[in-house]
Write an enzyme that holds these catalytic residues in place. Structure first.
Site, short mmCIF file in Angstrom:
data_model
loop_
_atom_site.label_atom_id
_atom_site.label_comp_id
_atom_site.label_asym_id
_atom_site.label_seq_id
_atom_site.Cartn_x
_atom_site.Cartn_y
_atom_site.Cartn_z
CE1 TYR A 127 -2.90 -2.97 0.47
CE2 TYR A 127 -3.19 -2.77 2.56
CZ TYR A 127 -3.49 -3.40 1.48
OH TYR A 127 -4.50 -4.49 1.72
CG HIS B 56 -0.92 -8.77 0.28
ND1 HIS B 56 -0.27 -7.43 0.08
CD2 HIS B 56 -2.04 -8.93 0.25
CE1 HIS B 56 -1.43 -6.69 -0.11
NE2 HIS B 56 -2.60 -7.54 -0.22
#
Length: 330
Positions: A49, A136
């Site tokens: 992010y 992830h």
């Protein structure tokens, strides 16, 4: 007791990593403080992010809060490496983050890579621990999803077994990866992206039964399906699952909105409440880029939704029948 028993609503911090739009440090801090003031004590971030910007901003904010008052998760799998000096400057909008392209992401789900990723995350956060680590997007690994799970699941389980984190799991929208992790015996929780929503029931059909059977908890994230469910009425050009929505899907969302409005509930409020109606789901995540968005979302999350709404959606064939429909949850 579940780690999420007191934290059924999480804040997804991709927005403070400049997802889609640039925020100043002051705007990001105000957004996080608004979530805290609304009672949210469960925060999720990732190196992905904003090339670490989300972790840096969230960490700076959480350093001002008592460490035992919140639950924090981050992710492993993508290691951030500086770009070569000779490469042209640019931004990271190819990955939807409005930040300078100072680093590249290298996927590494090996034991060494997982530990390096966690150590780097803790440095960016400025904290001594996270509570949960997720592998992830194993489906994004160049070696393939299966290879990433074969190395990544034992690697994150070792972090938990050594007491470095409380729980481990995977975060992805890949149903095959979620199913494999649920039955692996290695994970405690699944972060299910976009697949437990009013419009996408695929995880309800394929993943949640495995979670219940194996004692794995699920957290629903991206519950607005890229914005389709974020407004009381979706626009004709609404986005869905990171792409353009077809007309049939928009029409179906309007039909769901019709039922919601007949019960005095708007579509986003129902979208936030829906995941907790399902066995195996113990939390869901929301987000926001502005103070106003977070305030509005938190208010919707606190709104009681009548169980009759879900019964009417089931009767209309707009959501699957819930095995636990006799046990309302809010």
């Amino acid at each position: 007791m579940s780690i999420f028993a007191d934290h059924p609503l999480a804040f997804g911090a991709a927005t403070v990593g400049n997802l889609y739009r640039e925020l100043t440090d002051e705007q990001a801090l105000a957004t996080l403080q608004t979530a805290w003031d609304a009672g949210i004590r469960h925060f999720d971030t990732a190196p992905h992010y904003g090339l670490g910007l989300s972790e840096r901003r969230l960490g700076a904010f959480l350093q001002t809060k008592p460490r035992d008052e919140y639950v924090l998760s981050s992710k492993v799998g993508r290691i951030l490496e500086p770009v070569d000096p000779g490469e042209p400057a640019g931004d990271d909008m190819a990955h939807d983050f409005a930040v300078p392209r100072t680093h590249v992401r290298r996927y590494d789900a090996t034991t060494t890579g997982v530990r390096q990723s966690l150590e780097s995350s803790l440095e960016r956060l400025g904290l001594d621990r996270v509570d949960i680590v997720y592998l992830h997007d194993p489906d994004a690994s160049p070696e393939g999803e299966r290879a990433a799970l074969e190395t990544g699941l034992p690697a994150i389980a070792a972090l938990r077994d050594e007491g470095l984190v409380r729980e481990v799991g995977i975060g992805t929208k890949s149903l095959s990866a979620l199913e494999a992790a649920a039955v692996s015996g290695a994970v405690d929780v699944l972060m299910v992206s976009s697949r437990i929503t009013l419009l996408d029931h695929s995880a309800q059909e394929r993943v949640l039964p495995a979670c219940v059977a194996h004692g794995v908890e699920a957290i629903a994230v991206s519950i607005f399906n890229s914005g389709m469910l974020a407004r009381p009425r979706p626009a004709s050009d609404a986005r869905y699952d990171y792409g353009s929505a077809d007309a049939a899907l928009v029409e179906r969302a309007h039909r769901i909105a019709d039922v919601c409005e007949s019960h005095g509930i708007d579509l986003p409020t129902a979208a936030i409440a829906y995941p907790l109606q399902l066995a195996g789901v113990t939390a869901r995540a929301v987000s926001g880029s502005t103070v106003a968005q977070v305030e509005q979302t938190a208010a919707r999350a606190a709104t009681a939704v009548p169980d009759a709404l879900w019964s009417d959606l089931e009767a209309a064939g707009l959501i699957p029948a819930r095995p636990d429909s006799a046990r309302p949850r809010s």
